[in-house]
Design an enzyme around this catalytic site. Structure first.
Site, PDB file in Angstrom:
ATOM      1  N   ASP A   1       6.358  75.041  24.300  1.00  0.00           N
ATOM      2  CA  ASP A   1       5.855  74.394  23.091  1.00  0.00           C
ATOM      3  C   ASP A   1       4.329  74.401  23.132  1.00  0.00           C
ATOM      4  O   ASP A   1       3.717  75.136  23.903  1.00  0.00           O
ATOM      5  CB  ASP A   1       6.422  72.978  22.961  1.00  0.00           C
ATOM      6  CG  ASP A   1       6.134  72.130  24.202  1.00  0.00           C
ATOM      7  OD1 ASP A   1       5.215  72.494  24.984  1.00  0.00           O
ATOM      8  OD2 ASP A   1       6.808  71.107  24.397  1.00  0.00           O
TER       9      ASP A   1
ATOM     10  N   HIS B   1      12.985  80.534  26.001  1.00  0.00           N
ATOM     11  CA  HIS B   1      12.599  79.499  25.038  1.00  0.00           C
ATOM     12  C   HIS B   1      11.074  79.391  25.035  1.00  0.00           C
ATOM     13  O   HIS B   1      10.475  78.804  25.938  1.00  0.00           O
ATOM     14  CB  HIS B   1      13.244  78.172  25.460  1.00  0.00           C
ATOM     15  CG  HIS B   1      12.959  77.015  24.553  1.00  0.00           C
ATOM     16  ND1 HIS B   1      13.839  76.597  23.577  1.00  0.00           N
ATOM     17  CD2 HIS B   1      11.894  76.179  24.482  1.00  0.00           C
ATOM     18  CE1 HIS B   1      13.327  75.551  22.947  1.00  0.00           C
ATOM     19  NE2 HIS B   1      12.155  75.278  23.483  1.00  0.00           N
TER      20      HIS B   1
ATOM     21  N   ASP C   1      21.252  83.839  28.849  1.00  0.00           N
ATOM     22  CA  ASP C   1      19.922  84.151  28.310  1.00  0.00           C
ATOM     23  C   ASP C   1      19.880  83.729  26.843  1.00  0.00           C
ATOM     24  O   ASP C   1      20.076  84.537  25.938  1.00  0.00           O
ATOM     25  CB  ASP C   1      19.654  85.648  28.474  1.00  0.00           C
ATOM     26  CG  ASP C   1      18.256  86.045  28.011  1.00  0.00           C
ATOM     27  OD1 ASP C   1      17.403  85.149  27.849  1.00  0.00           O
ATOM     28  OD2 ASP C   1      18.025  87.251  27.811  1.00  0.00           O
TER      29      ASP C   1
ATOM     30  N   GLU D   1      13.850  77.897  29.446  1.00  0.00           N
ATOM     31  CA  GLU D   1      12.454  77.720  29.052  1.00  0.00           C
ATOM     32  C   GLU D   1      11.558  78.249  30.167  1.00  0.00           C
ATOM     33  O   GLU D   1      11.989  78.450  31.308  1.00  0.00           O
ATOM     34  CB  GLU D   1      12.137  76.249  28.774  1.00  0.00           C
ATOM     35  CG  GLU D   1      10.771  76.041  28.109  1.00  0.00           C
ATOM     36  CD  GLU D   1      10.617  74.668  27.483  1.00  0.00           C
ATOM     37  OE1 GLU D   1       9.667  74.480  26.708  1.00  0.00           O
ATOM     38  OE2 GLU D   1      11.456  73.786  27.764  1.00  0.00           O
TER      39      GLU D   1
END
Length: 701
Positions: free
Chosen positions: A289, A596, A672, A681
């Site tokens: 993020d 991710h 995956d 992530e």
């Protein structure tokens, strides 16, 4: 006139479209494909707004037609409606443009068969597709019954073609079709004379005209791995070490330097800190993020520096010293910037709640990014102490070649240690949002001891080793069971540094006990990975391997600790028996392709953006500033995160070379899947000790 029978079938009333004979299927020239794969592509739409497009005048409505069936269209500014497999309507209420403003956005097209290119566009009722060649043009539409022939050969000595604009006479007319090819305003009738009435000129030839010209695309191939293979066996530790440092370039925030090897990242977070009138640009995004959390960033810097100090020879042998130091300095430069007063440091930029609601690249952020500080009135002991440790360790790295810079790091580190030790309180009390992402579970005692040990090592001031012993006694680190070495729990690192700096058996016994526990009592996956935590299991294993290699280098159970650590790193690179796969993006057999990470998807931004002027030039190189959202647009008004990008089954278009994926569950299961932020992530914290462990393996290989 003589003729032959023909086979016909009468279709019910429906609409057909006549494509002009000889039409070549070509893409609208305001579309630039910047990345593609077998079942789809990413493209930039680049044009001028033909009219004002504003929420108060109805917003944006576009109708698109593709050359082939589309299974899924991703448009990130608003909803899409699939009319049929080739026709889509795109709408948005966030576009705010004046006539002739640059209108640039990104979209993704997924297909199962032939490549589907965009061949027709209208924007708020205005046709805007200017193809580079002739595109299929509708001529006449009818809802009358149509007679279709599956094979028809008509011979006439006087074929007459009547038209309102042209008369063409020929001695022979041959038409072969298995599909409807003629739509007229009148029924088509086969008689002894061929009569065709149309509102457009018609050319009749003696052979069917079939145009099969392939579309021509302007695309960019996926970025090559900048880290070359070296041939090292059984795994190329040197190449993976290069890639691990490369990963940190993909995590950079702020204005990016010209020597970036990652070309799909652009400047981002340029207003960070502006809500409090401070400059907080730079630093690293913590994981997949865009929140910059100082606590795990400081841990990352401490451990990167530790690798540079104790495994410098391996880093040098791999040719990575410059890149390793650059990765460290990107963090320490940020810490100096965030240190705005003697006993003050800014500890976080961004809100986890706001950030996690928007699946966008960092370059495209428009949400609010609040900044949070710790000081005497708002203490944050873990954050201040870990940053002190990072600056002390980094000062050892830079002291020889950058003495003034290193001295500054050390001075600030000592100030922050004083802040941490004098004004004690968990940092996630002063920065409550940190509880959502990086909460302090083990408390601040380990960070205080850890910081004192690094200051003792960097300064050789005995008062710091005395402080470290005091912290050891105060917080009783041996009271709890052994766990992981991580951004939250520094105990194994404390055992290691104490053993190095103090010859007491108390510390060496604690370290040996921990390493024995790892080998003999810790849980493992069925494939052999030591399992110390579910979220980021690979990272925990890499951290433990680093401690084992550090201990081995300094003479404790060298052979056994080398063997165990090599096996654990082997698990990450392909030794896992069930999958035999690499968990490092871009390396080895079957590496993760869908980690991710927001920055990897949608499309690439090329480093040449500084040299490009026109929107079309910039887009042709992959640069796509999203200008459809006004700068003042805040998170509360943002459209929802584009689930299409998040849920897409396709691989990530941008390869985050070197990123260590989270890792398997305790039972060994791993998929995956980018939706699985627990196991797939990536994080700056995962790669920090992993880099040092790789450097150690280069040294002994």
């Amino acid at each position: 006139m003589a003729g032959i029978p023909v086979k016909t079938c009468l279709l019910g009333a429906f609409t057909l479209t006549l494509l002009q004979t000889g039409a070549a299927v070509t893409q609208c020239d305001n579309v630039v494909i910047v990345n593609e794969w077998q079942t789809g592509y990413q493209a930039n739409f680049v044009d001028k707004a033909p009219v004002d497009i504003k929420p108060d005048n109805g917003g944006l409505t576009m109708q698109w037609t593709f050359s082939a069936p589309v299974t899924f269209l991703e448009f990130f500014q608003g909803p899409t409606v699939q009319v049929d497999e080739r026709h889509f309507t795109l709408t948005s209420q966030t576009v705010n443009l004046h006539e002739d403003d640059d209108f640039i956005f990104t979209f993704l097209v997924h297909f199962a068969g032939d490549k589907a290119i965009l061949v027709s566009e209208t924007l708020n009722g205005i046709p805007i597709c200017n193809a580079t060649g002739t595109t299929p043009v509708p001529v006449v539409t009818t809802t009358e019954p149509v007679v279709i022939t599956t094979e028809a050969v008509i011979t006439t000595t006087e074929a007459v073609i009547s038209t309102t604009e042209a008369v063409i006479t020929t001695t022979e007319s041959v038409v072969t079709t298995t599909e409807p090819v003629i739509t007229t305003t009148e029924s088509v009738v086969t008689t002894s004379e061929t009569v065709i009435t149309t509102t457009e000129p018609v050319i009749t030839t003696t052979e069917p005209v079939v145009t099969t010209t392939e579309p021509v695309y302007t695309t960019l191939t996926p970025e090559d791995n900048p880290c070359e293979a070296t041939g090292m066996k059984p795994y190329d530790y040197s190449q993976v070490l290069c890639m691990s440092y490369l990963f940190y370039e993909a995590q950079r925030s702020g204005p990016l330097p010209s020597d970036m090897r990652i070309t799909w990242r652009g400047n981002s977070g340029l207003d960070d800190g502006s809500d409090n009138n401070v400059n907080l640009t730079g630093g690293y995004y913590a994981s997949g993020d865009h929140v910059k959390v100082g606590f795990p960033m400081a841990y990352t810097a401490t451990v990167l520096a530790w690798g540079l100090i104790d495994f410098a020879d391996g880093i040098k042998a791999a040719g990575q010293t410059e890149y390793a130091e650059a990765a460290l300095k990107w963090a320490t430069d940020y810490f100096l910037k965030a240190h705005t007063d003697e006993y003050q440091i800014w500890g976080q930029v961004g809100s986890s709640e706001i950030d996690h609601a928007a699946w966008v690249r960092p370059e495209d952020m428009t949400m609010e990014r609040p900044s949070f500080v710790i000081d005497e009135d708002h203490p944050g002991t873990e954050l201040a102490a870990e940053t002190a440790a990072a600056l002390a360790a980094a000062s050892m790295v830079f002291w020889r070649d950058h003495t003034a810079y290193a001295a500054n790091l050390l001075d600030v580190g000592m100030q922050l240690y004083y802040l941490a030790n004098t004004y004690r309180q968990s940092y996630d009390i002063s920065i409550p949002d940190a509880k959502n992402t990086y909460p302090s579970v083990t408390g601040y005692g380990d960070e205080l001891c850890w910081a004192a040990l690094w200051l003792a090592r960097a300064t050789r001031d005995p008062s710091y080793i005395t402080s470290a012993r005091d912290h050891w006694d105060e917080f009783n680190f041996l009271n709890d069971s052994h766990t992981e070495f991580s951004w939250d729990d520094k105990r194994p690192g404390i055992y290691s540094l104490f053993w190095l700096l103090d010859n007491s058996n108390v510390y060496s016994d604690a370290l040996k006990s921990y390493l024995d526990w790892l080998k003999n009592e810790a849980p493992y996956t069925p494939e052999g990975l030591v399992f110390l935590g579910d979220k980021g299991s690979n990272g925990y294993a890499a951290n433990a391997a680093f401690i084992s290699l550090f201990t081995a280098k300094n003479g404790m159970d060298t052979e056994a600790n080398h063997k165990w650590a090599r096996e654990q790193i082997g698990q990450l690179l392909g030794d896992n028996s069930r999958y035999s796969r690499s968990f490092v993006v871009g390396y080895g057999k079957d590496p993760p392709q869908r980690v991710h990470h927001r920055g990897r998807f949608p499309p690439a931004v090329k480093r040449s953006r500084h040299l490009l002027n026109s929107p079309l030039e910039r887009a042709s190189q992959g640069y796509h500033p999203i200008i459809v959202t006004p700068p003042e647009h805040k998170a509360s008004c943002l459209p929802p995160a584009p689930e299409g990008a998040f849920n897409s089954p396709d691989p990530n278009p941008n390869i985050i070379y070197g990123a260590l994926a989270g890792g398997p569950a305790e039972n060994g299961d791993y998929v995956d899947d980018r939706q699985d932020n627990v196991h797939n992530e990536v994080s700056c914290t995962y790669n920090a000790a992993f880099s040092g462990a790789l450097a150690a393996l280069v040294e002994i290989s």
